[in-house]
Structures are given as structure tokens and as C-alpha cells.
Design an enzyme around this catalytic site. Structure first.
Site, short mmCIF file in Angstrom:
data_model
loop_
_atom_site.label_atom_id
_atom_site.label_comp_id
_atom_site.label_asym_id
_atom_site.label_seq_id
_atom_site.Cartn_x
_atom_site.Cartn_y
_atom_site.Cartn_z
N SER A 36 0.83 -1.21 0.00
CA SER A 36 0.00 0.00 0.00
C SER A 36 0.86 1.25 0.00
O SER A 36 0.52 2.26 -0.65
CB SER A 36 -0.95 0.00 1.20
N TYR A 37 1.96 1.22 0.71
CA TYR A 37 2.88 2.36 0.77
C TYR A 37 3.52 2.61 -0.59
O TYR A 37 3.56 3.73 -1.09
CB TYR A 37 3.94 2.09 1.82
N ALA A 38 4.01 1.53 -1.21
CA ALA A 38 4.64 1.64 -2.52
C ALA A 38 3.66 2.18 -3.56
O ALA A 38 4.02 3.03 -4.39
CB ALA A 38 5.18 0.28 -2.96
#
Length: 249
Positions: free
Chosen positions: A151-153
Site C-alpha cells: 500500500s505504501y509503494a
């Protein structure tokens, strides 16, 4: 004093990389709005920043769009203009790909991507007037595809995407839009090192400079450059401030 008389917003600037950027810019003469949800840490950074220049402390949740609009209005009301926008704030959870849920994406996009988008839109009229600078934040997690960072990427790569679009659309207005992808020794990383020394050492060994960046001296000074007139002919770029870990081509 490369930023003398400039006015900037730095999100997530109560601590960590955001604090380093705010202090580095203040020491170069910029008036900086510290935007964060952590009032205690925000007050500490605000007091330190005011030793060098005039600041503004704004304690608001930037995941709420209406707050973003209010922050930009408040900054312009106090200082009369806006020259620099730094979208640094971001919260996410780490999980394996198959364990990542829509709630993970809601958190990462809601605290990172959407506030970046909303701040850019809300700031555009003022940045056009000042021929200002936007500095957004990406990560090697997205560029290199680090495990557990789905999700961060995704959110960080989305930020890189809209930054390139804005660089093309806003170039004729004299607005520069660039991205920093850092590795830095933040309080969170320091806590992780204390509990996972072996993993920390393995990470350090992958960095050619064999150290993590300093939030102010390494990341902050790069942000100063991108906010100054020295970077007027640089836009749409991702600057890897990671000790040489990732070499973009």
C-alpha cells in the site's frame, strides 16, 4: 540565506524528515508553516524554528480535505504569499501482499497521496503567482518494490505520477515540481534499529555510503536546493537521497 523572504508549508514537520526540512529551510531565511497532528512535538519544533525565522504552527489532520484548504488560506493570510510546498506527511502499514487489505490502501492514500493532491490543487494559484516550488516525497519502497510495502509503494508511486503530470502542466507557469526519495535516520527508524539490529545492519550494508541520511543535513539541504532559485531548470525529477542505494535510469 538562499530562501530569504520565502514562505513555505511543510507537512508532517513536527519530527523526523519533515522537521529536518523545516529547520534547514528556516536557517536559510524561509518562513515555514509547521503542519502536523502531533501538538507536543509540533510545539518543540516550532520553538526551535523560531530561533531562526518566523514560523506558524498548524495542528490539523490533513487527511480531511477541508483542513487542507484552511491551512493554505491561513498561511497566505499570515505571510501574504506561498512560495514552497513540501508534501512530506504519510502513514502506512506493512504487511505481505496477500495480507494487504483495502483498509491498508485507505490509510496510505488517505494520509499520503490524497493530501499531496489536495495541497497541490489548493496551493496552485499562490504558487503560480510566486513561480514557486513543489517538493513531494516518494520512496525506494515503490521504486524497488520492497516486500511488505504494497500500500505504501502504491501511494508513493502514485505521487510520483501526478508530480510528473503537474511538472508538465505547470511548467509554463514557472512552477517546479520535483520528488525526493530519501533514506534517513528518523525516530521511527531508530526504534526499529533497537529491536532489529541484524535487519538494520543488513540495510546499512546495502547503502554505498554505509550510513542513513540525516533528516536536516542530507534530506533538508536537498529540499533547500530544490526550493531555491538554484533549481529553476529542474522539474519533474525524482532525486534519490539515499546514499546511492538506488540508481535511477
Amino acid at each position: 540565506m538562499r530562501l530569504q523572504g520565502k514562505v513555505g508549508i511543510v507537512t508532517g514537520s513536527a519530527s523526523g524528515i519533515g522537521r529536518g526540512i523545516a529547520l534547514a529551510m528556516a536557517k536559510e531565511g524561509a518562513n515555514i508553516a509547521i503542519v502536523d497532528v502531533n501538538e507536543e512535538k509540533g510545539k518543540e519544533t516550532f520553538a526551535e524554528l523560531n530561533q531562526y525565522t518566523e514560523g506558524l504552527l498548524v495542528i490539523k489532520d490533513i487527511s480531511i480535505k477541508e483542513n487542507v484548504d484552511e491551512i493554505v488560506t491561513e498561511v497566505v493570510k499570515k505571510f501574504g504569499k506561498l512560495d514552497i510546498l513540501v508534501n512530506n506527511a504519510h502513514v502506512s502499514r506493512q504487511d505481505l501482499f496477500v495480507e494487504t487489505t483495502l483498509e491498508h490502501f485507505d490509510l496510505s492514500f488517505g494520509t499520503g497521496f490524497y493530501p499531496t493532491f489536495h495541497f497541490m490543487k489548493a496551493s496552485y494559484p499562490e504558487l503560480k503567482e510566486s513561480r514557486g516550488k513543489v517538493i513531494n516525497f516518494a520512496s525506494g519502497a515503490g521504486i524497488d518494490g520492497q516486500v511488505t510495502q504494497t500500500s505504501y509503494a502504491a501511494a508513493k508511486e502514485a505521487i510520483r505520477g501526478i508530480s510528473r503530470v503537474a511538472a508538465n502542466e505547470w511548467g509554463p507557469d514557472g512552477i517546479n515540481v520535483n520528488v525526493i526519495a530519501p533514506i534517513a535516520l528518523t525516530p521511527g527508524v531508530e526504534q526499529w534499529r533497537q529491536s532489529s539490529q541484524d535487519l538494520y545492519d543488513a540495510m546499512i550494508n546495502k547503502i554505498p555510503h554505509r550510513r542513513l541520511g540525516d533528516p536536516e543535513q542530507d534530506i533538508g539541504r536537498t529540499a533547500v536546493f530544490l526550493a531555491s532559485n538554484d533549481s529553476d531548470y529542474i522539474t519533474g525529477q525524482t532525486i534519490m537521497v539515499d546514499g546511492g542505494t538506488i540508481k535511477l535510469r
